[in-house]
Motif scaffolding. Structure first.
Motif, PDB file in Angstrom:
ATOM      1  N   GLU A   1       0.833  -1.208   0.000  1.00 11.64           N
ATOM      2  CA  GLU A   1       0.000   0.000   0.000  1.00 11.64           C
ATOM      3  C   GLU A   1       0.865   1.256   0.000  1.00 11.64           C
ATOM      4  OE1 GLU A   1      -3.044   0.097  -0.612  1.00 11.64           O
ATOM      5  OE2 GLU A   1      -3.618  -1.982  -0.276  1.00 11.64           O
ATOM      6  N   MET A   2       1.965   1.220   0.728  1.00 11.07           N
ATOM      7  CA  MET A   2       2.884   2.356   0.732  1.00 11.07           C
ATOM      8  C   MET A   2       3.510   2.549  -0.655  1.00 11.07           C
ATOM      9  SD  MET A   2       2.894   3.990   3.601  1.00 11.07           S
ATOM     10  CE  MET A   2       4.340   4.985   3.222  1.00 11.07           C
ATOM     11  N   ILE A   3       3.843   1.459  -1.317  1.00 13.03           N
ATOM     12  CA  ILE A   3       4.399   1.552  -2.675  1.00 13.03           C
ATOM     13  C   ILE A   3       3.367   2.139  -3.629  1.00 13.03           C
ATOM     14  CG2 ILE A   3       5.208   0.195  -4.644  1.00 13.03           C
ATOM     15  CD1 ILE A   3       6.491  -1.735  -2.578  1.00 13.03           C
ATOM     16  N   LYS A   4       2.106   1.691  -3.494  1.00  9.27           N
ATOM     17  CA  LYS A   4       1.037   2.234  -4.343  1.00  9.27           C
ATOM     18  C   LYS A   4       0.901   3.749  -4.158  1.00  9.27           C
ATOM     19  CE  LYS A   4      -3.175   0.521  -3.761  1.00  9.27           C
ATOM     20  NZ  LYS A   4      -4.542   0.502  -3.151  1.00  9.27           N
ATOM     21  N   PHE A   5       0.905   4.189  -2.917  1.00  8.53           N
ATOM     22  CA  PHE A   5       0.797   5.624  -2.624  1.00  8.53           C
ATOM     23  C   PHE A   5       2.031   6.362  -3.134  1.00  8.53           C
ATOM     24  CE2 PHE A   5       0.722   9.117   0.754  1.00  8.53           C
ATOM     25  CZ  PHE A   5      -0.279   9.831   0.133  1.00  8.53           C
ATOM     26  N   ASP A   6       3.186   5.756  -2.976  1.00  6.85           N
ATOM     27  CA  ASP A   6       4.435   6.385  -3.411  1.00  6.85           C
ATOM     28  C   ASP A   6       4.460   6.583  -4.920  1.00  6.85           C
ATOM     29  OD1 ASP A   6       7.009   7.364  -2.365  1.00  6.85           O
ATOM     30  OD2 ASP A   6       7.885   5.799  -3.638  1.00  6.85           O
TER      31      ASP A   6
END
Length: 540
Positions: free
Chosen positions: A319-324
């Protein structure tokens, strides 16, 4: 001679008070004009505390097989090019905040109550930064990977007593037309009760038929807000192709019945015609930036929070990668511009997540390259960097694992749970772990009719039990507990913490420096409002 300028900013008001001392001659100093901020892009990582940001950056720069190949994350690049602050997000009268209240405080710059949408603590409607932008002739947009009617996007465009009123939120968004571009999930709140696609398709229904969405309404009436939105000038999109094809200035995109694809499915590209958070971000900017007066855009990475609630570290990383990825798109667009302010922050931290050292699997002794040194042997297990890779290698979220393991039954068998979890994760559990995950106890917080605490029996949590209030999600929390020792990870709660969140701001230096230091979300909300006020009152 000394000259002091005191600038007081408020909604629509700009005063300059000049004080002159020890001088009989007045002169006008050279005024250096500063570029005006036309655009504000606010990016909210729901549940994204400093720990979650640290997880992403550790993975990006130090995981042996990082997809970033050792490069910094986009959020780190943006932070290093701008300023970094911290913000406290507590509600008006409590210690811990929920997403609705936190987003309301960011949107309005006023203290709010938990679970309220766009209201002050006393229950009065509070004008939001998005509504202010609209009143100034700017374009406006909301993007989220949850539902358009979920707490965070709702707080910027609607005003209701409780975040659960998603049908009413949908109606307000369509009726007021205050948001030009709305891209998210949540179709179920826009279609009438018992909705079925007719054989004699209308043009809108033909568009919906082209998608992979299976419509299932959550409304209790026969209102079809899709038709209402179309009448109010919105183009509609239900697929990535439809979204990118339209050149309309008003766009409602609903790409899932409820929430959109999670981070793992996005990373492994298991979705075809559903746009990513980055896709929606780029489309929103393409449309909104055509307005010569500028725009306000809020982008939410909403499922970071959900992974935290579930104590699901693998999904959290994805999820952090998606947001990033969405941050990267915004950062690339904003670089070199003097008219745009980008703010990346969070509403709160979720889960009390962190890496920790332990007494399990103590390290072996090691002979160092320097022969003058004694044998090196740390006392504790401080966690191998390879753990970061194992988190990325998780192939399903805990929620999906649980669903697959139970099949058409209420609960899975221990063997079924072990089989499914170990198939989709490189961190394995055993049958004893599964039995602990499936163990139940009396719900000591039972309250009849309560949305989440209305069950008399719940999964057995052995510590911090009062803080695992979402009974349906407790098995997922327990999967996280079963894996935690091998991951060197600790979780302290299934809800939110008061941990101050990061504020990463990029834009012209004269503006971003105002965001350095420790703030509150109320103060951040006020600062955004004042930036638009300043530009209006200095238009000439």
């Amino acid at each position: 001679m000394q000259l002091k300028d005191v600038i007081s900013l408020s909604f629509g008001t700009f005063f300059v008070i000049t004080s002159l001392t020890s001088c009989s001659t007045i002169y006008s100093p050279e005024i250096v004009k500063q570029p005006k901020i036309k655009n504000i892009i606010l990016m909210i990582g729901d549940g994204m505390g400093p720990q979650q940001v640290g997880l992403l950056e550790e993975y990006a720069t130090r995981a042996p097989n990082s997809i970033y190949k050792g490069d910094n994350s986009a959020i780190a690049k943006l932070a290093n090019a701008g300023v970094t602050g911290l913000s406290l997000h507590g509600p008006a009268d409590k210690l811990v905040v929920d997403s609705a209240c936190s987003a309301t405080q960011l949107a309005t710059g006023l203290p709010a109550g938990n679970e309220m949408i766009g209201l002050t603590r006393a229950g009065y409607k509070a004008p939001t930064i998005l509504e202010k932008a609209k009143s100034l002739g700017k374009a406006t947009g909301l993007v989220s990977d949850t539902r358009l009617t979920h707490a965070t996007p709702a707080a910027f465009a609607t005003h209701l007593i409780h975040r659960s009123m998603e049908n009413e939120i949908a109606e307000q968004m369509v009726r007021t037309g205050v948001v030009d571009v709305m891209l998210s999930g949540g179709l179920r709140h826009f279609i009438p009760k018992n909705y079925r696609l007719n054989e004699a398709f209308t043009p809108l229904e033909k568009q919906l038929k082209e998608s992979e969405i299976v419509p299932k309404s959550k409304r209790r009436d026969q209102k079809n807000l899709l038709f209402d939105a179309n009448k109010n000038g919105y183009d509609l999109a239900f697929t990535k192709t439809q979204m990118f094809k339209t050149d309309a200035k008003k766009l409602l995109g609903l790409f899932a019945n409820s929430a959109m694809a999670n981070g793992i499915d996005t990373s492994y590209r298991r979705v075809s015609e559903e746009p990513s958070l980055r896709d929606m971000t780029q489309k929103a900017i393409d449309i909104l930036s055509q307005n010569e007066n500028g725009f306000f855009l809020m982008i939410e990475g909403g499922q970071i929070d959900w992974a935290g609630h579930n104590n699901d570290a693998g999904t959290l990383l994805h999820e952090m990668i998606k947001f990033d990825n969405a941050i990267e798109a915004v950062f690339n667009w904003a670089k070199g511009r003097e008219d745009t302010l980008v703010i990346v922050t969070a509403d709160h931290e979720t889960g009390g997540f962190g890496f920790s050292y332990s007494g399990e699997n103590l390290p072996e002794s090691e002979v160092l390259s320097n022969p003058a040194q004694d044998i090196y042997q740390p006392n504790y297990n401080f966690g191998d960097l390879s753990i970061l890779d194992t988190l990325y290698e998780q192939k399903k979220s805990f929620a999906e694992m649980w669903h697959l393991a139970k099949g058409n039954k209420n609960r899975p068998s221990p063997l079924s749970l072990v089989s499914i979890v170990n198939l989709h994760s490189t961190i394995h559990i055993n049958e004893q772990d599964a039995k602990s995950i499936l163990a139940e106890q009396k719900n000591e917080f039972f309250k009849r009719g309560h949305k989440s605490l209305g069950k008399k029996v719940a999964s057995k949590i052995n510590d911090f039990t009062p803080f695992y209030v979402y009974l349906e999600e407790r098995p997922l929390n327990l999967i996280g507990r079963a894996m935690s020792t091998k991951q060197n990870i600790v979780w302290s709660t299934g809800t939110h913490t008061h941990t101050p969140v990061g504020v990463f701001v990029f834009g012209p230096e004269h503006t971003v420096k105002k965001f350095n230091g420790l703030h509150t979300h109320v103060e951040l909300g006020k600062k955004m409002q004042r930036i638009f006020d300043f530009n209006v009152n200095n238009r000439h």
